[in-house]
Design an enzyme around this catalytic site. Structure first.
Site, PDB file in Angstrom:
ATOM      1  N   HIS A 142      -2.784 -14.905  -0.254  1.00 40.17           N
ATOM      2  CA  HIS A 142      -1.957 -14.848   0.957  1.00 40.17           C
ATOM      3  C   HIS A 142      -2.091 -16.156   1.757  1.00 40.17           C
ATOM      4  O   HIS A 142      -1.544 -16.264   2.855  1.00 40.17           O
ATOM      5  CB  HIS A 142      -2.407 -13.702   1.868  1.00 40.17           C
ATOM      6  CG  HIS A 142      -1.974 -12.327   1.437  1.00 40.17           C
ATOM      7  ND1 HIS A 142      -0.723 -12.058   0.944  1.00 40.17           N
ATOM      8  CD2 HIS A 142      -2.626 -11.135   1.480  1.00 40.17           C
ATOM      9  CE1 HIS A 142      -0.632 -10.754   0.675  1.00 40.17           C
ATOM     10  NE2 HIS A 142      -1.761 -10.179   0.984  1.00 40.17           N
TER      11      HIS A 142
ATOM     12  N   GLY B 109       9.474   1.441   0.166  1.00 40.42           N
ATOM     13  CA  GLY B 109      10.053   0.489  -0.787  1.00 40.42           C
ATOM     14  C   GLY B 109      11.547   0.293  -0.601  1.00 40.42           C
ATOM     15  O   GLY B 109      12.289   0.205  -1.570  1.00 40.42           O
TER      16      GLY B 109
ATOM     17  N   THR C 119       2.568  -6.388  -4.264  1.00 38.93           N
ATOM     18  CA  THR C 119       2.109  -5.451  -5.296  1.00 38.93           C
ATOM     19  C   THR C 119       3.129  -5.411  -6.438  1.00 38.93           C
ATOM     20  O   THR C 119       2.773  -5.417  -7.616  1.00 38.93           O
ATOM     21  CB  THR C 119       1.955  -4.038  -4.682  1.00 38.93           C
ATOM     22  OG1 THR C 119       1.314  -4.148  -3.418  1.00 38.93           O
ATOM     23  CG2 THR C 119       1.180  -3.118  -5.585  1.00 38.93           C
TER      24      THR C 119
END
Ligand code: A3P
Length: 300
Positions: free
Chosen positions: A108, A262, A46
């Protein structure tokens, strides 16, 4: 529904993307200036999508005030082709061929399973990977959200066994990472190989690398623009945007689930000593001789 996988072309293909993978491989035609973001799931895709999109389009959005990333999730702006090429494929392929260039897509798929036109052309691929400990934990949290509503709930220990056996969407993890790693060594102008941990530790350096790789380096006067892109794509900023707090991706995933902690090293909160020993051994063996290694802890 619980996700299940088919072992197909030497990787574990999630059942939901089987049709999309087939269509992507059969119908997609690369253009020389396409830019692909590639990754194993939960490696920082992302973030890389946001950065790549912002870098490619920086000429169009100088002030960043009306930037598409403020109102659209990065997965909308940079679609995974194995998930989007379902349904009316003919219409979608025509739409893709008319998109503004350079087109920016994501996948992916392991390198050997990419469509021939991607592998054999000079299009650029930016690959991001992450240490397998954090990748596993991030995936565990993400997929638990879907499994919590199914009758096929599995424990973290069971999920870990599967990961260690390579049985995870687009896995085994080590084959995925090594496929792109080898390609980045033999064709450095085609594949830029990045690590999540390195981006966390020096984002400016890596944003410059991405821009250089894409052939659109930031000149001295554009330093301010580069800093703004880094801020716009930062975890705190992205997580806090309305679209990422309340929006949905592909109608099934809430955008907020793409932003959890994160951090580097959250795995220490989930791994038992025996899990650490087991995965360390597997990774050492699988990556041995490749020259590839990972940071598992933050240096700050
Ligand atoms: P955690 O689950 O460890 O928090 P992917 O995008 O490949 O699905 O990877 C998701 C992981 O990247 C999640 O890790 C998520 O929090 C983290 N992530 C998402 N956006 C990020 C950003 N802008 N900066 C850093 N990490 C980000």
């Amino acid at each position: 529904k619980a996700p299940y996988f088919y072992f197909f072309q030497n990787f574990w293909c999630p059942s939901i993307s089987l049709q999309g993978v087939h269509n992507f491989q059969k119908y997609f035609q690369a253009k020389d200036n396409d830019v692909f973001v590639a990754s194993f799931p939960k490696s920082g895709t992302t973030w890389l999508k946001a950065l790549t999109f912002a870098i490619i389009n920086c000429q169009h959005f100088e002030s960043l005030v009306n930037h598409p990333l403020l109102t659209s999730n990065p997965h909308e702006l940079v679609p995974f082709l194995e998930f989007s090429l379902v349904g009316d494929v003919d219409e979608k392929i025509v739409k893709l061929s008319h998109m503004t260039e350079p087109r920016n897509f994501a996948t992916h798929l392991p390198f050997p399973s990419l469509p021939t036109s991607i592998k054999e052309s000079n299009i650029r691929i930016i690959y991001i990977c992450r240490n397998p400990f954090d990748t596993f934990v991030s995936g565990w949290h993400f997929f638990s959200i879907f499994m919590s509503e199914s009758s096929h709930k599995i424990t973290i220990e069971e999920a870990f066994e599967r990961f260690c056996n390579g049985v995870i969407g687009f896995g085994p993890w080590w084959s995925h990472v090594l496929g792109y790693w080898k390609e980045s060594i033999t064709r450095p102008n085609k594949v830029l190989f990045l690590k999540y941990e390195d981006l966390k530790e020096d984002i400016s350096f890596h944003v410059k690398r991405i821009a250089d790789f894409l052939g659109c380096p930031f000149i001295e006067e554009e330093k301010g623009m580069m800093e703004s892109i880094i801020k716009l794509c930062s975890f705190d900023k992205m997580k806090d945007l309305e679209v990422n707090k309340f929006g949905h991706h592909l109608k099934i995933i809430e955008n907020k689930h793409f932003f959890r902690k994160g951090e580097i090293g959250d795995w220490v909160n989930h791994f038992s000593p025996s899990m650490i020993e087991k995965l360390s051994k597997i990774i050492e063996e699988k990556l041995s001789g490749s020259g590839l290694s990972f940071k598992t802890q933050s240096s700050s």
